[in-house]
Structure formats: structure tokens, C-alpha cells
Design a protein around this motif. Sequence first.
Motif, PDB file in Angstrom:
ATOM      1  N   VAL A  27       9.061 -33.437 -67.015  1.00 38.43           N
ATOM      2  CA  VAL A  27       8.634 -32.895 -65.730  1.00 38.43           C
ATOM      3  C   VAL A  27       9.063 -33.857 -64.627  1.00 38.43           C
ATOM      4  CG1 VAL A  27       6.654 -31.587 -66.609  1.00 38.43           C
ATOM      5  CG2 VAL A  27       6.373 -33.999 -65.980  1.00 38.43           C
ATOM      6  N   SER A  28       9.172 -33.327 -63.412  1.00 38.36           N
ATOM      7  CA  SER A  28       9.491 -34.163 -62.250  1.00 38.36           C
ATOM      8  C   SER A  28       8.197 -34.529 -61.542  1.00 38.36           C
ATOM      9  CB  SER A  28      10.421 -33.417 -61.298  1.00 38.36           C
ATOM     10  OG  SER A  28      11.678 -33.189 -61.890  1.00 38.36           O
ATOM     11  N   ILE A  29       8.067 -35.813 -61.175  1.00 38.62           N
ATOM     12  CA  ILE A  29       6.831 -36.276 -60.550  1.00 38.62           C
ATOM     13  C   ILE A  29       7.121 -37.048 -59.269  1.00 38.62           C
ATOM     14  CG2 ILE A  29       5.639 -36.421 -62.772  1.00 38.62           C
ATOM     15  CD1 ILE A  29       5.913 -39.521 -62.475  1.00 38.62           C
ATOM     16  N   HIS A  30       6.059 -37.210 -58.489  1.00 39.01           N
ATOM     17  CA  HIS A  30       6.061 -38.031 -57.277  1.00 39.01           C
ATOM     18  C   HIS A  30       4.867 -38.980 -57.389  1.00 39.01           C
ATOM     19  CE1 HIS A  30       6.374 -38.937 -52.932  1.00 39.01           C
ATOM     20  NE2 HIS A  30       5.063 -38.982 -52.978  1.00 39.01           N
ATOM     21  N   ILE A  31       5.097 -40.299 -57.158  1.00 41.93           N
ATOM     22  CA  ILE A  31       4.030 -41.294 -57.292  1.00 41.93           C
ATOM     23  C   ILE A  31       3.943 -42.152 -56.031  1.00 41.93           C
ATOM     24  CG2 ILE A  31       3.119 -43.215 -58.654  1.00 41.93           C
ATOM     25  CD1 ILE A  31       4.580 -42.315 -61.023  1.00 41.93           C
ATOM     26  N   ASN A  32       2.710 -42.429 -55.611  1.00 41.76           N
ATOM     27  CA  ASN A  32       2.429 -43.410 -54.562  1.00 41.76           C
ATOM     28  C   ASN A  32       1.591 -44.535 -55.166  1.00 41.76           C
ATOM     29  OD1 ASN A  32       3.560 -41.612 -52.691  1.00 41.76           O
ATOM     30  ND2 ASN A  32       1.590 -40.627 -52.324  1.00 41.76           N
ATOM     31  N   TRP A  33       2.015 -45.791 -54.923  1.00 39.68           N
ATOM     32  CA  TRP A  33       1.213 -46.947 -55.318  1.00 39.68           C
ATOM     33  C   TRP A  33       0.785 -47.707 -54.065  1.00 39.68           C
ATOM     34  CZ3 TRP A  33       6.071 -46.223 -57.828  1.00 39.68           C
ATOM     35  CH2 TRP A  33       6.017 -45.883 -59.189  1.00 39.68           C
ATOM     36  N   GLU A  36       2.812 -49.922 -49.524  1.00 40.74           N
ATOM     37  CA  GLU A  36       2.930 -48.672 -50.281  1.00 40.74           C
ATOM     38  C   GLU A  36       4.314 -48.580 -50.895  1.00 40.74           C
ATOM     39  OE1 GLU A  36       2.581 -43.789 -49.768  1.00 40.74           O
ATOM     40  OE2 GLU A  36       2.287 -45.099 -48.039  1.00 40.74           O
ATOM     41  N   MET A  37       4.354 -48.232 -52.164  1.00 37.90           N
ATOM     42  CA  MET A  37       5.604 -47.972 -52.865  1.00 37.90           C
ATOM     43  C   MET A  37       5.611 -46.519 -53.327  1.00 37.90           C
ATOM     44  SD  MET A  37       7.289 -50.777 -52.703  1.00 37.90           S
ATOM     45  CE  MET A  37       8.605 -50.432 -53.871  1.00 37.90           C
ATOM     46  N   VAL A  38       6.782 -45.913 -53.252  1.00 38.01           N
ATOM     47  CA  VAL A  38       6.899 -44.489 -53.562  1.00 38.01           C
ATOM     48  C   VAL A  38       8.028 -44.274 -54.566  1.00 38.01           C
ATOM     49  CG1 VAL A  38       7.435 -42.208 -52.631  1.00 38.01           C
ATOM     50  CG2 VAL A  38       6.031 -43.795 -51.309  1.00 38.01           C
ATOM     51  N   ALA A  39       7.762 -43.426 -55.531  1.00 38.45           N
ATOM     52  CA  ALA A  39       8.806 -42.957 -56.456  1.00 38.45           C
ATOM     53  C   ALA A  39       8.771 -41.435 -56.447  1.00 38.45           C
ATOM     54  CB  ALA A  39       8.561 -43.485 -57.860  1.00 38.45           C
ATOM     55  N   SER A  40       9.872 -40.826 -56.040  1.00 39.66           N
ATOM     56  CA  SER A  40       9.888 -39.374 -55.909  1.00 39.66           C
ATOM     57  C   SER A  40      10.982 -38.762 -56.770  1.00 39.66           C
ATOM     58  CB  SER A  40      10.103 -38.977 -54.449  1.00 39.66           C
ATOM     59  OG  SER A  40       9.848 -37.606 -54.270  1.00 39.66           O
ATOM     60  N   ASN A  41      10.667 -37.611 -57.326  1.00 35.60           N
ATOM     61  CA  ASN A  41      11.604 -36.855 -58.161  1.00 35.60           C
ATOM     62  C   ASN A  41      12.044 -37.662 -59.381  1.00 35.60           C
ATOM     63  OD1 ASN A  41      12.904 -34.420 -58.693  1.00 35.60           O
ATOM     64  ND2 ASN A  41      14.803 -35.072 -57.702  1.00 35.60           N
ATOM     65  N   VAL A  42      11.066 -38.300 -60.024  1.00 35.52           N
ATOM     66  CA  VAL A  42      11.303 -39.070 -61.241  1.00 35.52           C
ATOM     67  C   VAL A  42      10.991 -38.173 -62.442  1.00 35.52           C
ATOM     68  CG1 VAL A  42      10.624 -41.080 -62.581  1.00 35.52           C
ATOM     69  CG2 VAL A  42      10.735 -41.221 -60.085  1.00 35.52           C
ATOM     70  N   THR A  43      11.875 -38.146 -63.408  1.00 36.93           N
ATOM     71  CA  THR A  43      11.671 -37.329 -64.614  1.00 36.93           C
ATOM     72  C   THR A  43      10.907 -38.137 -65.657  1.00 36.93           C
ATOM     73  OG1 THR A  43      13.707 -36.089 -64.216  1.00 36.93           O
ATOM     74  CG2 THR A  43      12.791 -36.013 -66.439  1.00 36.93           C
ATOM     75  N   VAL A  44       9.808 -37.587 -66.138  1.00 37.94           N
ATOM     76  CA  VAL A  44       8.964 -38.286 -67.106  1.00 37.94           C
ATOM     77  C   VAL A  44       8.554 -37.318 -68.213  1.00 37.94           C
ATOM     78  CG1 VAL A  44       8.052 -39.863 -65.353  1.00 37.94           C
ATOM     79  CG2 VAL A  44       6.829 -37.731 -65.865  1.00 37.94           C
ATOM     80  N   SER A  45       7.983 -37.891 -69.271  1.00 35.86           N
ATOM     81  CA  SER A  45       7.388 -37.100 -70.354  1.00 35.86           C
ATOM     82  C   SER A  45       6.263 -37.929 -70.947  1.00 35.86           C
ATOM     83  CB  SER A  45       8.436 -36.735 -71.404  1.00 35.86           C
ATOM     84  OG  SER A  45       8.954 -37.901 -72.015  1.00 35.86           O
ATOM     85  N   HIS A  72      -4.448 -51.371 -56.162  1.00 41.72           N
ATOM     86  CA  HIS A  72      -5.661 -50.793 -55.588  1.00 41.72           C
ATOM     87  C   HIS A  72      -5.784 -49.288 -55.860  1.00 41.72           C
ATOM     88  CE1 HIS A  72      -5.383 -54.568 -53.377  1.00 41.72           C
ATOM     89  NE2 HIS A  72      -6.637 -54.395 -52.980  1.00 41.72           N
ATOM     90  N   ALA A  73      -4.677 -48.587 -55.704  1.00 40.72           N
ATOM     91  CA  ALA A  73      -4.775 -47.129 -55.805  1.00 40.72           C
ATOM     92  C   ALA A  73      -3.433 -46.539 -56.213  1.00 40.72           C
ATOM     93  CB  ALA A  73      -5.224 -46.532 -54.475  1.00 40.72           C
ATOM     94  N   MET A  74      -3.486 -45.360 -56.806  1.00 44.25           N
ATOM     95  CA  MET A  74      -2.272 -44.657 -57.238  1.00 44.25           C
ATOM     96  C   MET A  74      -2.508 -43.156 -57.169  1.00 44.25           C
ATOM     97  SD  MET A  74      -0.204 -44.869 -60.890  1.00 44.25           S
ATOM     98  CE  MET A  74      -1.522 -44.099 -61.855  1.00 44.25           C
ATOM     99  N   GLU A  75      -1.500 -42.435 -56.711  1.00 39.27           N
ATOM    100  CA  GLU A  75      -1.491 -40.966 -56.750  1.00 39.27           C
ATOM    101  C   GLU A  75      -0.277 -40.507 -57.540  1.00 39.27           C
ATOM    102  OE1 GLU A  75      -2.991 -38.995 -52.776  1.00 39.27           O
ATOM    103  OE2 GLU A  75      -1.652 -40.647 -52.287  1.00 39.27           O
ATOM    104  N   VAL A  76      -0.484 -39.566 -58.429  1.00 41.62           N
ATOM    105  CA  VAL A  76       0.614 -38.994 -59.221  1.00 41.62           C
ATOM    106  C   VAL A  76       0.579 -37.483 -59.064  1.00 41.62           C
ATOM    107  CG1 VAL A  76       1.677 -38.795 -61.495  1.00 41.62           C
ATOM    108  CG2 VAL A  76       0.423 -40.879 -60.884  1.00 41.62           C
ATOM    109  N   PHE A  77       1.723 -36.895 -58.719  1.00 45.83           N
ATOM    110  CA  PHE A  77       1.835 -35.444 -58.529  1.00 45.83           C
ATOM    111  C   PHE A  77       2.983 -34.901 -59.374  1.00 45.83           C
ATOM    112  CE2 PHE A  77       0.331 -37.242 -54.525  1.00 45.83           C
ATOM    113  CZ  PHE A  77      -0.741 -36.426 -54.184  1.00 45.83           C
ATOM    114  N   TYR A  78       2.806 -33.696 -59.877  1.00 45.14           N
ATOM    115  CA  TYR A  78       3.932 -32.936 -60.406  1.00 45.14           C
ATOM    116  C   TYR A  78       4.615 -32.246 -59.228  1.00 45.14           C
ATOM    117  CZ  TYR A  78       1.595 -33.477 -64.924  1.00 45.14           C
ATOM    118  OH  TYR A  78       1.005 -33.994 -66.045  1.00 45.14           O
ATOM    119  N   ILE A  79       5.942 -32.185 -59.274  1.00 42.26           N
ATOM    120  CA  ILE A  79       6.690 -31.468 -58.242  1.00 42.26           C
ATOM    121  C   ILE A  79       6.911 -30.039 -58.725  1.00 42.26           C
ATOM    122  CG2 ILE A  79       8.828 -31.361 -56.918  1.00 42.26           C
ATOM    123  CD1 ILE A  79       9.054 -34.370 -57.217  1.00 42.26           C
TER     124      ILE A  79
END
Length: 571
Positions: free
Chosen positions: A247-253, A291-300, A320-327
Motif C-alpha cells: 500500500v502507499s502511505i504518508h507519514i508525519n514525524w 517535522e519530517m514527512v514521507a509521502s507516497n512510500v510503498t509498504v507492507s 513525540h508524535a507520528m501520523e500514518v495515513f493510507y493514500i
Amino acid sequence: MDFAVFVSIDCGASDVYTDENSIGWRGDNDIIQNGVSRVVLQNNSISHVMDTLRVFTTRKKNCYSINVNNSSRVLVRTSFFYGNYDNKSTPPTFDLLFDGNYWDTVETLIDDYYYYEIIYVVKGKTINVCVAQTKPDQFPFISALEVRSLDWSMYPYVDSSYALNLNTRNAYGSIANVRYRDDLYDRIWESDMAGEGLINVSSNVSSVNVDPYGTDRPPQKVLQNAIACPNTSVSLVLDTSFPPHEVSIHINWHFSEVTRLNSTQKRSFMIFIDDQPFSDVIIPTYANVTEMVASNVTVSANTTFSLVPTNDSTLPPLIHAMEVFYISDPISDGTNSKDVEGLNSLQSKFHVLQGWGGDPCLPAPYNWDWINCSSDATPRVTALYLSSFGLSGPLPDISSMDALEAIDLHNNSLNGHIPIFLGQLPKLKQLVTGNPELCTSGKSCEKRSKKLAVILGTSIPALVLVIVALSQDGGAEVPNDKPHGAVVTMEEKIRGRLEEYEVIKERPSRRMFHTLHLIAAVTAAIDLRTDDCTSLMNCVSEILRAARMVVFRFCFGGVEFVCFCQVCYRL
């Protein structure tokens, strides 16, 4: 902070109240027509909001519509708590939809609470959230619906043609969940205390600087705590849960230094994905957020994220915090606007149709129950199935629906003139009606009928109108009583014409056969434009009224004709 939209709906409830988070809630009785309000079993109660729900036992999908600003970015959250409300101990599975798009599949349990959250840019002035039944006897329900406006500058790294479907949002080191009012956007940051091999740390600064015009604006509350490794000899592996397929994901750290460092101290680390460096060196600063961002990363399921200290770091990594989203897949543009316009006209005219909401055609197969749609990326409505809906009065203008191929209106109480626009629908091939009063007798109707005859005869050469003979109680039949006395007069007028044409009757009965002969003669007279055309039309109208026949088709002289509501047309 003033938000354009901050809506909290307690589904199945009727009261208005404010909860322990200072969030104002309202019931949904005046928002949705369909569904039944139910209450969870008392011994399963977990909160006031989750005590009620609305369950839907009819229709393919049932939808809530909320007004928003056009092209705004919103956060939408839906909550589900079965609570064994029906005392059957059979928690259902069903689909969750938004704006004509698939969102997720909801799998409920008896005593667990679930919520689903999505962030996206709306394409219209309303958003639609729907639940759709996927399994027999498993009825979809919803406990709560929340909509929050976000600033346009937030979450900018994903194209507005896609949605962000929340996987997890963590407040590391926090002893409790964080949400409104600590987070003005009412994101729910779930408490995630340090697990085995990690430590909880707290910031000694009272306020961390967060750029008010920055991207995602984490709340101060989540920046007061963090988790860290005990020393620089180990990496901090972030706990993630991904499906077995890619799946493709978007992450904020989010990172911040928790104490003011002296000249001998240094905290530096990098983000690794599957043991490969992903980021540049990260050096958090005191009283500020990084803040660090990783967008459109393929993971499983086998993908790992870790914070690895650099060789010169004297302090271990922290977070401190993290958000993970499916695109999501690309957001659809919805059903063709011309068809939406026509369907809106039908719903405005006929109250019984107003219970259907959401996108009319999308996502497949969850189109409205009384329409059929094409399979185009932007689908068109190709059929209206409105039989036995109790519709009354004249038809509204649906001329914009120019992809219609079939319309079924039988067993209603429609009246008034035959709409001219029916003759202007270029793809219409089948029209079924059973409304004897749709075209009443009289001079005004005659004028409309003559004009429509010309339109239908020239613009719809392939039109097929279906035979519908109705009794007074709506059942389909061919009455056995004889036509009115007008038949005798007609025979005298058309005896000479009958010998010139071969009549093909569609339903064998003496009465139908006789009527078809009369219609053949009338149509022949119309085609030849005889002076007696008007009187013939008046006479055949009486015959058709006596027969309670609305539409039928016949051929004579190698030419096909159709009669519709006491008016005959050459095809």
C-alpha cells in the motif's frame, strides 16, 4: 479559532449536549430520513455518544449530507459501537463510503469501539458519508459522525486528487489521548507509552514553538512528552501495522529537544526504512518542533521504520508524535452533473425520492435503487425505474438527462400534459407508463400532443414504447368489457382505409384487435393529413380511455406506430 465547519452528530440520538471535551453534539433526526434509532444494551455502555446508533435495514446505501465550503480541506470521522443493541450478538460487517468513493470496510465486534478518519479536499459544497450493506442480514449502522475544517496549508504533500485515510496517530509518552480543545482541529492523538526497552521522557519547556503557518501544526500537548531509547547503542523501532499487500502511505514525524543541551551533548539520528537510510540527519532543537514527512512510500506488513543514532550522537533518538495515513485511490468526480441536475429535479418534486442521498451512481455497485448507470469513469444515468412509487402530479423537467435509454413510470398517479422534453431525449429507447391521466383530453392537450408527435417521429426513430394495460387497481390486464358506442361511428369513417393496411396486433383479444384497426386508420389519416384528423384523434382517445390502455405499439403498411396516452406517433 473560528472554523468554517465543526459538526458533531450523535447518530440515533435526539438531544443536544456538550461532552467532557467541550464538544457540542446534536442528534440526527432532522438530518436523515431513513434508518431506525437504537440504543446499546445498558451493560455495554461506554459513553453518552456511543449509547445510541442508527441502523439501516433498507436500500443499498444510506447517506448523511453535510454542507461545507467548496474546495475546503476537511477531516471526517465516523464512529461505530455495536454494543449488542439487537441482543443477537452478531456484529455486522459493511462498507463505508464518502462522496461516491470507497472508504473502508467496517468490521465491528460486540464490545469494541472503532472510528475511521479521512482527510481530503472536497469538490463540492456538501460532503456525503454513507454506509452500504454487503452481506445478507448484516445491517449497517453508525454511532457518530464528525466533520472538521482544516486550514488549506495543512497536509499539503499529497495531491488534492487523493485522500488520506488514517492508519494511526500517536502521542508518544502521553498518559491520555489528546484531542479538542488541546488540538483545535480535534484530531485524536492516541496515548502510546514507552514499551519494553524504551523510556518515557518529558519536556522541561512550558511551550514549544509551532509555526502557525506550518504544515500540520501538532498541538502543544503532544509535544510535552516523548519516548526514547535508554542509550545510543540501540535504535528506536516504531510500531506500525500494515496489511500483507503493498500500500502507499504518508507519514508525519514530530521531534523536539526536551532539555537544553550543553556543549558536550548532541542528539542526532536518521530515519531508516527496512534498514536503509531514508532521511538526512535530524537534530531536534530545544523549544521548537521539527517535522519530517514521507509521502507516497510503498509498504507492507514486513516494512519497518526506525530511528538510528548517528555515530557522533551522545544522546539516544526520541520522538513525540507520528501520523500514518493510507493514500486513497484517485477521488472520483462523481456522476455527470447533467444527470445530478435532473435527479435533483425529481427529488424536489417528489418527496418520496428524497431519502436517497450521496452520489447517485458511485461507487459501483452502490447506485440508487431506482436508477441504472453506465460504467464510465464519470457515469451517466441510463434508466429510471420509478414504478409504484406513489408519484403524483406532472413530471418535472429532466431534459438534462440526455443519456436516458429507459424510463418506467407505471403504477403511479402522474397527470398533466405529456412533457415535450421526452421527445428530445436522443437515446431514449423504452418508455413504460401506466398513468391514464398523464395526458388529459381537451384542446390544450391536443396541441401539445401534435407537437410531441412530430418530435418523437423525427428525433427518436428507434423508440420502443412498452404495452401497459391497467385496471383501476393498478394490475396489468386487458379488460373484457366492450368499447364505448363511439366505435360504431368510427367504422363508418374508416371502412375504406382498413383494406389498405395490414394490422399486426400485439395482444390477442377481440377488443384489442378491433381497437388496433381503429388506431391504424386514425394514424393513416394523420399521416395523410386529412381534414378529419382532429375528429379521428378525439374519437380514438375515447376508445383508449374505455380500454384503460396507455401505451402500445403496432405496425401497418410496413411502418411502425406507437400510441401513448391517447396520442399516436409514427416511428
